[in-house]
Design a protein around this motif. Structure first.
Motif, mmCIF file in Angstrom:
data_model
loop_
_atom_site.group_PDB
_atom_site.id
_atom_site.type_symbol
_atom_site.label_atom_id
_atom_site.label_comp_id
_atom_site.label_asym_id
_atom_site.label_seq_id
_atom_site.Cartn_x
_atom_site.Cartn_y
_atom_site.Cartn_z
ATOM 1 N N ARG B 109 0.839 -1.209 0.000
ATOM 2 C CA ARG B 109 0.000 0.000 0.000
ATOM 3 C C ARG B 109 0.868 1.250 0.000
ATOM 4 N NH1 ARG B 109 -2.724 -1.216 5.163
ATOM 5 N NH2 ARG B 109 -3.135 1.020 5.173
ATOM 6 N N LEU B 110 1.936 1.210 0.808
ATOM 7 C CA LEU B 110 2.828 2.370 0.876
ATOM 8 C C LEU B 110 3.519 2.604 -0.469
ATOM 9 C CD1 LEU B 110 4.176 4.547 2.629
ATOM 10 C CD2 LEU B 110 5.973 2.889 3.163
ATOM 11 N N VAL B 111 4.004 1.519 -1.067
ATOM 12 C CA VAL B 111 4.701 1.636 -2.353
ATOM 13 C C VAL B 111 3.757 2.174 -3.421
ATOM 14 C CG1 VAL B 111 5.787 0.320 -4.207
ATOM 15 C CG2 VAL B 111 6.400 -0.137 -1.818
ATOM 16 N N THR B 112 2.530 1.668 -3.430
ATOM 17 C CA THR B 112 1.547 2.147 -4.412
ATOM 18 C C THR B 112 1.286 3.634 -4.240
ATOM 19 O OG1 THR B 112 0.510 -0.024 -4.418
ATOM 20 C CG2 THR B 112 -0.794 1.819 -5.277
ATOM 21 N N ALA B 113 1.122 4.048 -2.996
ATOM 22 C CA ALA B 113 0.875 5.471 -2.737
ATOM 23 C C ALA B 113 2.063 6.310 -3.169
ATOM 24 C CB ALA B 113 0.578 5.680 -1.254
ATOM 25 N N CYS B 114 3.298 5.812 -2.956
ATOM 26 C CA CYS B 114 4.496 6.538 -3.371
ATOM 27 C C CYS B 114 4.547 6.675 -4.878
ATOM 28 C CB CYS B 114 5.752 5.820 -2.885
ATOM 29 S SG CYS B 114 6.188 6.240 -1.198
ATOM 30 N N ARG B 115 4.291 5.594 -5.563
ATOM 31 C CA ARG B 115 4.312 5.639 -7.024
ATOM 32 C C ARG B 115 3.340 6.672 -7.552
ATOM 33 N NH1 ARG B 115 7.399 1.512 -8.806
ATOM 34 N NH2 ARG B 115 6.805 -0.606 -8.199
ATOM 35 N N ALA B 116 2.176 6.706 -6.941
ATOM 36 C CA ALA B 116 1.154 7.648 -7.411
ATOM 37 C C ALA B 116 1.566 9.085 -7.124
ATOM 38 C CB ALA B 116 -0.177 7.331 -6.741
ATOM 39 N N ALA B 117 2.083 9.318 -5.929
ATOM 40 C CA ALA B 117 2.382 10.697 -5.529
ATOM 41 C C ALA B 117 3.731 11.173 -6.072
ATOM 42 C CB ALA B 117 2.370 10.809 -4.004
ATOM 43 N N ASP B 280 17.269 14.696 3.764
ATOM 44 C CA ASP B 280 16.728 14.249 2.480
ATOM 45 C C ASP B 280 15.249 14.582 2.417
ATOM 46 O OD1 ASP B 280 15.825 12.896 0.222
ATOM 47 O OD2 ASP B 280 17.305 11.307 0.471
ATOM 48 N N PRO B 281 14.862 15.417 1.456
ATOM 49 C CA PRO B 281 13.450 15.830 1.400
ATOM 50 C C PRO B 281 12.511 14.660 1.133
ATOM 51 C CG PRO B 281 14.676 16.646 -0.501
ATOM 52 C CD PRO B 281 15.676 16.056 0.426
ATOM 53 N N LEU B 282 13.052 13.552 0.625
ATOM 54 C CA LEU B 282 12.194 12.390 0.387
ATOM 55 C C LEU B 282 11.621 11.857 1.692
ATOM 56 C CD1 LEU B 282 13.892 10.294 -2.412
ATOM 57 C CD2 LEU B 282 11.641 11.346 -2.407
ATOM 58 N N ILE B 283 12.366 12.000 2.785
ATOM 59 C CA ILE B 283 11.878 11.544 4.077
ATOM 60 C C ILE B 283 10.576 12.267 4.426
ATOM 61 C CG2 ILE B 283 12.393 11.405 6.547
ATOM 62 C CD1 ILE B 283 14.158 9.584 5.004
ATOM 63 N N GLY B 284 10.617 13.576 4.272
ATOM 64 C CA GLY B 284 9.423 14.363 4.566
ATOM 65 C C GLY B 284 8.251 13.955 3.690
ATOM 66 N N ARG B 285 8.555 13.760 2.395
ATOM 67 C CA ARG B 285 7.496 13.328 1.481
ATOM 68 C C ARG B 285 6.900 11.998 1.927
ATOM 69 N NH1 ARG B 285 5.578 16.704 -2.719
ATOM 70 N NH2 ARG B 285 7.118 18.366 -2.792
ATOM 71 N N LEU B 286 7.801 11.087 2.308
ATOM 72 C CA LEU B 286 7.347 9.755 2.691
ATOM 73 C C LEU B 286 6.461 9.836 3.933
ATOM 74 C CD1 LEU B 286 7.659 6.786 1.861
ATOM 75 C CD2 LEU B 286 9.492 6.599 3.548
ATOM 76 N N VAL B 287 6.873 10.663 4.894
ATOM 77 C CA VAL B 287 6.078 10.813 6.119
ATOM 78 C C VAL B 287 4.701 11.385 5.783
ATOM 79 C CG1 VAL B 287 5.905 12.031 8.313
ATOM 80 C CG2 VAL B 287 8.091 11.020 7.605
ATOM 81 N N ALA B 288 4.685 12.344 4.861
ATOM 82 C CA ALA B 288 3.397 12.939 4.476
ATOM 83 C C ALA B 288 2.505 11.899 3.814
ATOM 84 C CB ALA B 288 3.646 14.118 3.531
ATOM 85 N N ILE B 289 3.091 11.091 2.939
ATOM 86 C CA ILE B 289 2.309 10.047 2.268
ATOM 87 C C ILE B 289 1.773 9.056 3.297
ATOM 88 C CG2 ILE B 289 2.534 8.029 0.763
ATOM 89 C CD1 ILE B 289 4.436 9.782 -0.943
ATOM 90 N N LEU B 290 2.616 8.745 4.250
ATOM 91 C CA LEU B 290 2.235 7.831 5.325
ATOM 92 C C LEU B 290 1.032 8.371 6.092
ATOM 93 C CD1 LEU B 290 3.520 5.244 6.438
ATOM 94 C CD2 LEU B 290 4.746 6.670 8.085
ATOM 95 N N ALA B 291 1.090 9.661 6.408
ATOM 96 C CA ALA B 291 0.013 10.267 7.186
ATOM 97 C C ALA B 291 -1.301 10.258 6.410
ATOM 98 C CB ALA B 291 0.391 11.696 7.566
ATOM 99 N N ALA B 292 -1.178 10.363 5.078
ATOM 100 C CA ALA B 292 -2.388 10.427 4.257
ATOM 101 C C ALA B 292 -2.925 9.045 3.904
ATOM 102 C CB ALA B 292 -2.093 11.212 2.973
ATOM 103 N N LEU B 293 -2.155 8.010 4.253
ATOM 104 C CA LEU B 293 -2.547 6.646 3.897
ATOM 105 C C LEU B 293 -3.810 6.251 4.660
ATOM 106 C CD1 LEU B 293 -0.858 4.921 1.935
ATOM 107 C CD2 LEU B 293 0.066 3.726 3.919
#
Lengths: 296, 296
Positions: B109-117, B280-293
């Motif tokens: 689910r996390l990987v799918t959300a990352c790919r989309a975002a 690494d700004p990707l960390i922030g992005r990942l945390v945001a995606i996580l929160a929106a999951l």
DNA sequence: CCCGATCGATGCGCGCCCGGCATCAATCCA
DNA sequence: TGGATTGATGCCGGGCGCGCATCGATCGGG
């Protein structure tokens, strides 16, 4: 606007992780180096380096930019080097046309000599009849051509690349095969495999001229374009033929080749032609290699 | 020394074959453009353009240099663009560690959300147990990790990614399989497949804690590490097990999963951890995606 | 706890270089 | 042969990139 000096500065700082050392590597002082990095970061609108007064570290963006910067710098250097080589005629691509018969012996020798003298030069080869080569040359689709005479086009320059003997091709079981050497008079009324007047015009005209000059009239059975086809018919015992000496390289079983006594010992000529005024330095190199080629 | 402006100037002139037009394309006047080309030719020590007052033509060296120059300019542009994307956390590579069990449901689910975002971000995935992930994280060999508690290392930051129920895994033909939901007391003296205390420490401690708290003592037959191995033994009828709800995704034939009534409905926790202060700004992005999951 | 050393950032002034204007020189066309 | 086109060149002014001096932050040693 992005600039090579920015990349050089960034690359040095990113490798040293120290402005002072990077500056001395770049033969400059530290202050202008700091400013170059600032300008680069401003141009990209990205922070590439995290720096305090005690440490310099790459950011994620900097880590991703560093290999790109190094790659671009390396490419620029190799591009400059290759361009110098091309200008010296030591690298590049030369598109060379050639006639079928020249591939039997002369072309491989020329290609070998080129490879040895100019290892970074690529020869792009295309077989064509002389007429097509002239056309492609003028159109710029090839750069040089191995052609048969005449080579008198006003927009082309040519030098003689080769003059080779004409030899007699005789079926191995034919009475004339036992002779050491033949004369044109031996062909009087003999069955003869000749060249096609249009597709193999040069050899056709050459052979017809030689025979007419000697007042000899063989019995022409066939007219063919390709030398190997002619030799196949000779092997089959259909008749004799006159072919350039290079055809001996085809090693046709059942066909023997005999020297032909002629006033002109090497009547079959091949020329290297190129566009008059073509400034490609490879042309000059090729002509020089040609001149140094041992006569075959 | 070679410079981007030289390449831009040369590229423009070589494409237009006209200094005036090239100059206006470069938003400058013709004289400085002529000088830039002269400088470039001086730097390379190669004539790139044949020019008279009436015509501009590329030399062989110029023809070879033009695509290189264009390529370098294009590379520089894309490098700048990519770097901006990386800085914004919209491109780049994120090396992510994960535990085996998280791959059953949460990781996809996390990987799918990352790919989309973040379509230009590459996730580089490595399965490891929590302890190894912490080690690799600190060594910088991965950038983020999906780990089990405790996540209290001083050099790491972590946020809870998931809290999931524990369910009972029961052989399909077992009497308890007929019940709608189970309680821990149902496990008293039942044959039980447990987790290995070291290799699967988190689930081992969790299950042991729950059972001890409830004063329940099952009959532990085996201790295993991998959830799918545990379920295989359950299917074979060797005993019951307690597994995270995500294990239902394994769709084990012959095993039924039943909700477990617990004081704490979602006791199995998964955390996302990263190096404290990692910029690494990707960390922030990942945390945001996580929160929106959406919660699973 | 303070002082000195280190190191990147910044203020400042000088000189060079780059860009633009005016003009020249060569070439082509009418 | 004269005008138009076009690349090269002389010249000048402004900006910028360099180096020097210095600042400010940080760290380590006494």
């Amino acid at each position: 606007m992005l600039d090579f000096s920015h990349l050089r500065c960034f690359s040095a700082v990113a490798e040293e992780l120290h402005f002072g050392r990077a500056a001395s590597r770049l033969n400059m002082t530290q202050p202008p180096l700091s400013r170059q990095i600032q300008v680069l970061e401003r141009v990209l609108d990205v922070q590439l380096l995290d720096r305090t007064s005690r440490s310099v570290r790459l950011t994620a963006a900097g880590r991703s930019f560093l290999p790109e910067a190094q790659r671009i710098l390396r490419l620029a250097e190799t591009a400059a080097h290759v361009t110098r080589q091309v200008a010296a005629g030591k690298a590049g691509v030369l598109k060379l046309g050639f006639t079928a018969a020249s591939a039997y012996d002369f072309l491989p020798r020329l290609v070998t000599a080129c490879r040895a003298a100019l290892p970074d030069v690529t020869l792009s080869l295309r077989e064509m009849v002389t007429k097509d080569q002239v056309e492609e040359l003028l159109a710029g689709r090839i750069d040089a051509a191995l052609v048969r005479p005449p080579t008198t086009h006003p927009d082309l320059t040519a030098v003689r690349a080769l003059a080779e003997p004409i030899v007699a091709a005789v079926p191995a079981d034919h009475p004339l095969a036992g002779r050491e050497r033949l004369a044109l008079s031996d062909f009087q009324a003999e069955p003869f495999i000749a060249y096609a007047p249009h597709e193999a015009r040069y050899f056709h005209d050459l052979v017809v001229g030689l025979l007419a000059e000697a007042g000899v009239q063989p019995n022409v059975l066939q007219q063919l374009t390709q030398i190997h086809s002619i030799l196949a018919l000779v092997r089959a015992g259909l008749g004799l033929a006159l072919v350039p000496a290079a055809a001996e390289r085809l090693r046709f079983e059942g066909v023997v080749f005999r020297p032909l006594v002629l006033a002109q010992p090497r009547p079959a000529e091949l020329f290297l032609a190129w566009r008059r005024g073509d400034d490609d330095p490879l042309i000059g190199r090729l002509v020089a290699i040609l001149a140094a080629l041992p006569e075959g």
